[in-house]
Design an enzyme around this catalytic site. Structure first.
Site, PDB file in Angstrom:
ATOM      1  N   LYS A   1       4.745   2.908  15.718  1.00 30.69           N
ATOM      2  CA  LYS A   1       3.682   3.818  16.169  1.00 30.69           C
ATOM      3  C   LYS A   1       3.896   4.309  17.604  1.00 30.69           C
ATOM      4  CE  LYS A   1       0.620   2.163  12.644  1.00 30.69           C
ATOM      5  NZ  LYS A   1       1.084   0.859  12.163  1.00 30.69           N
TER       6      LYS A   1
ATOM      7  N   ASP B   1       1.991   6.387   2.009  1.00 34.54           N
ATOM      8  CA  ASP B   1       1.310   5.178   2.462  1.00 34.54           C
ATOM      9  C   ASP B   1      -0.180   5.426   2.249  1.00 34.54           C
ATOM     10  OD1 ASP B   1      -0.449   3.825   4.342  1.00 34.54           O
ATOM     11  OD2 ASP B   1       1.345   2.955   5.205  1.00 34.54           O
TER      12      ASP B   1
ATOM     13  N   ASP C   1       0.824  -1.216   0.000  1.00 32.46           N
ATOM     14  CA  ASP C   1       0.000   0.000   0.000  1.00 32.46           C
ATOM     15  C   ASP C   1       0.853   1.260   0.000  1.00 32.46           C
ATOM     16  OD1 ASP C   1       0.981  -0.253   2.567  1.00 32.46           O
ATOM     17  OD2 ASP C   1      -0.846   0.491   3.521  1.00 32.46           O
TER      18      ASP C   1
HETATM   19  N1  GDD Z   1      -0.463 -11.124   3.981  1.00 28.17           N
HETATM   20  C1  GDD Z   1      -0.706 -10.300   4.985  1.00 28.17           C
HETATM   21  N2  GDD Z   1      -1.137 -10.810   6.185  1.00 28.17           N
HETATM   22  N3  GDD Z   1      -0.539  -8.971   4.786  1.00 28.17           N
HETATM   23  C2  GDD Z   1      -0.789  -8.137   5.820  1.00 28.17           C
HETATM   24  C3  GDD Z   1      -1.236  -8.610   7.081  1.00 28.17           C
HETATM   25  C4  GDD Z   1      -1.405 -10.029   7.260  1.00 28.17           C
HETATM   26  O1  GDD Z   1      -1.785 -10.539   8.335  1.00 28.17           O
HETATM   27  N4  GDD Z   1      -1.395  -7.519   7.887  1.00 28.17           N
HETATM   28  C5  GDD Z   1      -1.067  -6.438   7.149  1.00 28.17           C
HETATM   29  N5  GDD Z   1      -0.710  -6.804   5.892  1.00 28.17           N
HETATM   30  C6  GDD Z   1      -0.251  -5.935   4.793  1.00 28.17           C
HETATM   31  C7  GDD Z   1      -1.174  -4.764   4.453  1.00 28.17           C
HETATM   32  O2  GDD Z   1      -2.086  -5.134   3.431  1.00 28.17           O
HETATM   33  C8  GDD Z   1      -0.192  -3.701   3.986  1.00 28.17           C
HETATM   34  O3  GDD Z   1       0.105  -3.796   2.595  1.00 28.17           O
HETATM   35  C9  GDD Z   1       1.080  -4.008   4.761  1.00 28.17           C
HETATM   36  O4  GDD Z   1       0.951  -5.355   5.236  1.00 28.17           O
HETATM   37  C10 GDD Z   1       1.310  -3.054   5.951  1.00 28.17           C
HETATM   38  O5  GDD Z   1       0.163  -3.062   6.788  1.00 28.17           O
HETATM   39  P1  GDD Z   1      -0.571  -1.697   7.163  1.00 28.17           P
HETATM   40  O6  GDD Z   1      -1.765  -2.053   7.960  1.00 28.17           O
HETATM   41  O7  GDD Z   1      -0.755  -0.847   5.959  1.00 28.17           O
HETATM   42  O8  GDD Z   1       0.502  -1.062   8.156  1.00 28.17           O
HETATM   43  P2  GDD Z   1       0.745   0.474   8.501  1.00 28.17           P
HETATM   44  O9  GDD Z   1       0.597   1.311   7.311  1.00 28.17           O
HETATM   45  O10 GDD Z   1      -0.069   0.818   9.693  1.00 28.17           O
HETATM   46  O11 GDD Z   1       2.287   0.454   8.968  1.00 28.17           O
HETATM   47  C11 GDD Z   1       3.273  -0.207   8.185  1.00 28.17           C
HETATM   48  O12 GDD Z   1       3.661   0.587   7.072  1.00 28.17           O
HETATM   49  C12 GDD Z   1       4.311   1.834   7.380  1.00 28.17           C
HETATM   50  C13 GDD Z   1       4.784   2.450   6.095  1.00 28.17           C
HETATM   51  O13 GDD Z   1       3.830   2.455   5.133  1.00 28.17           O
HETATM   52  C14 GDD Z   1       4.487  -0.488   9.087  1.00 28.17           C
HETATM   53  O14 GDD Z   1       5.379  -1.282   8.343  1.00 28.17           O
HETATM   54  C15 GDD Z   1       5.170   0.805   9.520  1.00 28.17           C
HETATM   55  O15 GDD Z   1       6.352   0.518  10.253  1.00 28.17           O
HETATM   56  C16 GDD Z   1       5.544   1.622   8.288  1.00 28.17           C
HETATM   57  O16 GDD Z   1       6.114   2.878   8.677  1.00 28.17           O
HETATM   58 MG    MG Z   2      -0.045   1.026   5.361  1.00 27.13          MG
END
Ligand code: GDD
Ligand code: MG
Length: 344
Positions: A163, A222, A108
């Site tokens: 976070k 993001d 994403d």
């Molecule tokens: N296959 C799979 N299974 N994918 C998952 C799962 C799971 O259980 N949980 C989350 N994802 C995927 C989401 O679809 C997304 O593409 C990615 O993992 C990150 O999850 P998000 O829910 O978007 O996390 P975030 O945006 O709160 O935080 C993450 O991204 C940030 C940067 O964009 C973290 O990695 C942060 O550390 C980072 O800064």
């Molecule tokens: Mg994200």
């Protein structure tokens, strides 16, 4: 090089748009988000992407039945239940038989990260210091919604805090959601349970001094919330994905000649009525914007209907098939009402 792309999240913050569609399949300037991600990786020499799927995997498999996306070969790894980020990486890598250095990206994130430079930096850190993981970093104004990463002057990671509480962030450099990993990292992820890479695996590797990071300036978003989804789409128009003033208009969109469309994305088969105004907005496929209606800074889902002379503004989000009565005025509204959504 191979890349695991995480696309298995349920997209809670983008509801109702993600009630049926995984966020990485939402349209961004005319193509699904995942295609922007995969084509960016392809441009940096990635020849196989392992899609780490959980939520609505069929949506991806139907969109890419021949298992190629933006010219890159796809492997589908479907989790029986969500394993969280590290669990998903381990599962996908095992399914695809990855036993060499590989990339991981959050599916994403849209960016102009120089992935090749990240790989070269990791190669050096691995040879000189035994790095097992290198994280791409990007600077942001407000790091609280991300993984905050603190490094030494030579790039070794001192702390990874996912976070952080308000005021606790020690850096403006955050995890950009793109990593180079050595296969040894997989052995450090317990199998068959949920494991979060940001809260468990990275902190443990950091404690052992095995994680490096490289900060890069440049465009990075993001696309996890409606606000950032809209922003990313408009950014891409500004960066050349549009076709003139109107933005990105699908060939089959029907726009009345008296309608005014600026800096927007209009999906296939949508209809924009006479004297309607659409600005800085996303209108999905088959949505109808009535005569004299205004849509500004908002998102109108597939087959939604905005009645004549209605006004939809200030980051309103209309789910697929919703209707706004003629003459109504919505600002910052979300339809259908969150109380009616199934529990996440
Ligand atoms: N296959 C799979 N299974 N994918 C998952 C799962 C799971 O259980 N949980 C989350 N994802 C995927 C989401 O679809 C997304 O593409 C990615 O993992 C990150 O999850 P998000 O829910 O978007 O996390 P975030 O945006 O709160 O935080 C993450 O991204 C940030 C940067 O964009 C973290 O990695 C942060 O550390 C980072 O800064
Ligand atoms: Mg994200």
């Amino acid at each position: 090089m191979r890349a695991v792309v995480l696309v298995g999240g349920v997209g809670t913050r983008l509801r109702p748009l993600t009630l049926r569609t995984p966020k990485q399949m939402l349209p961004v300037a005319g193509r699904p988000m995942i295609e922007w991600v995969v084509s960016h990786l392809g441009a940096h020499g990635v020849d196989e992407v392992v899609l780490s799927l959980g939520y609505r995997p069929d949506t991806f498999q139907r969109a890419y039945p021949d298992a190629t996306c933006a010219g890159v070969r796809l492997v589908y790894a479907v989790e029986a239940q969500p394993l969280d980020t590290a669990g998903a990486i381990r599962f996908a890598a095992t399914e695809a038989g990855i036993d060499e250095r590989f990339l991981v990206v959050n599916g994403d994130v849209l960016s102009e990260l120089d992935v090749s430079a990240l790989v070269a930096f990791h190669d050096e850190a691995h040879r000189a210091h035994g790095a097992l993981a290198t994280i791409a970093l990007t600077p942001v104004d407000d790091p609280a919604a991300y993984g905050v990463v603190d490094t030494d002057s030579d790039g070794r990671v001192r702390a990874f805090v996912e976070k952080p509480a308000p005021g606790e962030a020690t850096s403006h450099d955050i995890n950009a959601g793109c990593y180079v990993l050595e296969p040894e990292v997989l052995e450090r992820i317990p199998a068959d349970r949920r494991v979060n890479i940001e809260r468990e695996t990275f902190p443990a590797l950091v404690a052992d001094g095995l994680v490096w990071a490289m900060s890069q300036p440049g465009w990075w978003v993001d696309v996890g919330t409606a606000e950032r989804y809209l922003q990313a789409s408009l950014d891409l128009l500004d960066r050349g994905a549009g076709r003139g003033e109107a933005g990105h208009v699908a060939d089959s969109a029907m726009v009345a000649t008296s309608a005014v469309v600026t800096r927007s994305v209009l999906g296939p088969g949508c209809r924009i009525g006479r004297n309607a105004r659409v600005e800085g907005s996303l209108v999905f496929s088959r949505a109808v914007i009535g005569n004299g209606a205004t849509v500004s800074g908002s998102i109108v889902g597939a087959s939604a209907l905005v009645g004549d002379a209605a006004s939809v503004t200030a980051l309103s989000v209309l789910g697929n098939g919703t209707e706004v009565e003629g003459g109504a005025s919505l600002a910052g509204a979300v339809l259908p009402h969150p109380d009616t959504w199934p529990s996440a």
